[in-house]
Design an enzyme around this catalytic site. Structure first.
Site, PDB file in Angstrom:
ATOM      1  N   CYS A   1       2.052  16.649   6.588  1.00 44.92           N
ATOM      2  CA  CYS A   1       0.862  17.187   6.226  1.00 44.92           C
ATOM      3  C   CYS A   1       0.805  17.620   4.965  1.00 44.92           C
ATOM      4  O   CYS A   1       1.859  18.639   4.715  1.00 44.92           O
ATOM      5  CB  CYS A   1       0.248  18.299   7.217  1.00 44.92           C
ATOM      6  SG  CYS A   1      -0.869  19.375   6.769  1.00 44.92           S
TER       7      CYS A   1
ATOM      8  N   ASP B   1       3.476  14.876  10.775  1.00 45.41           N
ATOM      9  CA  ASP B   1       2.392  14.178  11.449  1.00 45.41           C
ATOM     10  C   ASP B   1       3.106  13.026  11.940  1.00 45.41           C
ATOM     11  O   ASP B   1       3.913  12.333  11.384  1.00 45.41           O
ATOM     12  CB  ASP B   1       1.244  13.611  10.630  1.00 45.41           C
ATOM     13  CG  ASP B   1       0.484  15.057  10.276  1.00 45.41           C
ATOM     14  OD1 ASP B   1       0.198  16.160  10.857  1.00 45.41           O
ATOM     15  OD2 ASP B   1       0.054  15.320   8.892  1.00 45.41           O
TER      16      ASP B   1
ATOM     17  N   VAL C   1       5.582 -10.537   5.282  1.00 44.20           N
ATOM     18  CA  VAL C   1       6.469  -9.291   4.619  1.00 44.20           C
ATOM     19  C   VAL C   1       7.786  -9.483   5.209  1.00 44.20           C
ATOM     20  O   VAL C   1       7.847  -9.642   6.463  1.00 44.20           O
ATOM     21  CB  VAL C   1       5.658  -7.990   5.176  1.00 44.20           C
ATOM     22  CG1 VAL C   1       5.700  -7.829   6.640  1.00 44.20           C
ATOM     23  CG2 VAL C   1       6.365  -6.919   4.380  1.00 44.20           C
ATOM     24  N   GLU C   2       8.857  -9.160   4.484  1.00 46.83           N
ATOM     25  CA  GLU C   2      10.199  -9.147   5.045  1.00 46.83           C
ATOM     26  C   GLU C   2      10.194  -7.851   5.990  1.00 46.83           C
ATOM     27  O   GLU C   2       9.841  -6.511   5.165  1.00 46.83           O
ATOM     28  CB  GLU C   2      11.159  -9.197   3.595  1.00 46.83           C
ATOM     29  CG  GLU C   2      12.558  -9.656   4.202  1.00 46.83           C
ATOM     30  CD  GLU C   2      13.357  -8.412   4.696  1.00 46.83           C
ATOM     31  OE1 GLU C   2      13.771  -8.279   5.861  1.00 46.83           O
ATOM     32  OE2 GLU C   2      13.225  -7.244   4.236  1.00 46.83           O
ATOM     33  N   SER C   3      10.613  -8.056   7.034  1.00 45.25           N
ATOM     34  CA  SER C   3      10.646  -7.011   7.950  1.00 45.25           C
ATOM     35  C   SER C   3      11.605  -5.505   7.527  1.00 45.25           C
ATOM     36  O   SER C   3      11.204  -4.568   7.900  1.00 45.25           O
ATOM     37  CB  SER C   3      10.710  -7.326   9.540  1.00 45.25           C
ATOM     38  OG  SER C   3      12.151  -7.759   9.471  1.00 45.25           O
TER      39      SER C   3
ATOM     40  N   HIS D   1      -4.082  11.598   6.868  1.00 43.90           N
ATOM     41  CA  HIS D   1      -3.720  10.273   7.843  1.00 43.90           C
ATOM     42  C   HIS D   1      -4.511   9.309   7.095  1.00 43.90           C
ATOM     43  O   HIS D   1      -3.882   8.187   7.255  1.00 43.90           O
ATOM     44  CB  HIS D   1      -4.525  10.497   9.150  1.00 43.90           C
ATOM     45  CG  HIS D   1      -3.910  11.789   9.869  1.00 43.90           C
ATOM     46  ND1 HIS D   1      -2.728  12.671   9.595  1.00 43.90           N
ATOM     47  CD2 HIS D   1      -4.232  12.401  10.863  1.00 43.90           C
ATOM     48  CE1 HIS D   1      -2.508  13.470  10.414  1.00 43.90           C
ATOM     49  NE2 HIS D   1      -3.637  13.468  11.284  1.00 43.90           N
ATOM     50  N   GLU D   2      -5.683   9.580   6.555  1.00 42.17           N
ATOM     51  CA  GLU D   2      -6.391   8.237   6.067  1.00 42.17           C
ATOM     52  C   GLU D   2      -5.805   7.788   4.984  1.00 42.17           C
ATOM     53  O   GLU D   2      -5.786   6.706   4.715  1.00 42.17           O
ATOM     54  CB  GLU D   2      -7.997   8.962   5.607  1.00 42.17           C
ATOM     55  CG  GLU D   2      -8.655   9.459   6.833  1.00 42.17           C
ATOM     56  CD  GLU D   2      -8.614  11.028   7.209  1.00 42.17           C
ATOM     57  OE1 GLU D   2      -9.423  11.550   7.775  1.00 42.17           O
ATOM     58  OE2 GLU D   2      -7.405  11.593   6.597  1.00 42.17           O
TER      59      GLU D   2
END
Length: 154
Positions: A52, A59, A74-76, A93-94
């Site tokens: 937060c 969070d 995407v390479e994991s 969060h957004e």
């Protein structure tokens, strides 16, 4: 093409430290196999953590990332390190949810992308954040993200 071209990757197969922030994280990509077909790829991060920005308290979120590749996947390992880089990063969060989508879309230029950020309650209120790039390609099976709305103790 076998889909195993890992030339140019800097993190796969190497000892790597967790980046200190999302800005320091390096996302990497590999050529997508079967570029003649449209198919969906899903990553689930059920233990995503950030801080937060006001209180510094942790969070937690359950993230579901779906995309239809164009030329790139995407390479994991780089994705895992990128997501982990939020652990000590303070942001709402957004911002976290949409920033993950933005960075992945810039890297991959997918045919379609969506993210669901299912955040656990803070102050008694869960905040869920969703974004997608538009309509998925016709005929691609895109399963439901499978995360139920927050129900508390049941």
């Amino acid at each position: 093409m076998s889909g195993h071209d890992v030339s140019g990757l800097t993190q796969l197969g190497q000892a790597t430290e967790l980046p200190a922030s999302p800005d320091e994280a390096v996302l990497e990509r590999v050529p997508a196999p079967h570029q003649d077909l449209d198919y969906a790829v899903r990553f689930v991060a059920p233990e995503f953590t950030s801080l937060c920005p006001m209180t510094g308290q942790p969070d937690f979120a359950h993230l579901v990332i779906d995309y239809v590749p164009g030329e790139w996947l995407v390479e994991s390992k780089s994705l895992k390190l990128f997501l982990g880089s939020f652990r000590n990063h303070g942001a709402f969060h957004e911002w976290c949810t949409v920033e993950i989508a933005r960075r992945l879309c810039e890297l991959l230029e997918p045919k379609w992308f969506r993210i669901g950020g299912y955040w656990y309650p803070r102050g008694g209120i869960p905040i869920d954040v969703f974004w997608q790039s538009g309509e998925p390609p016709v005929g691609v099976w895109i399963p439901d993200q499978g995360v139920a709305p927050y129900r508390g103790r049941g």
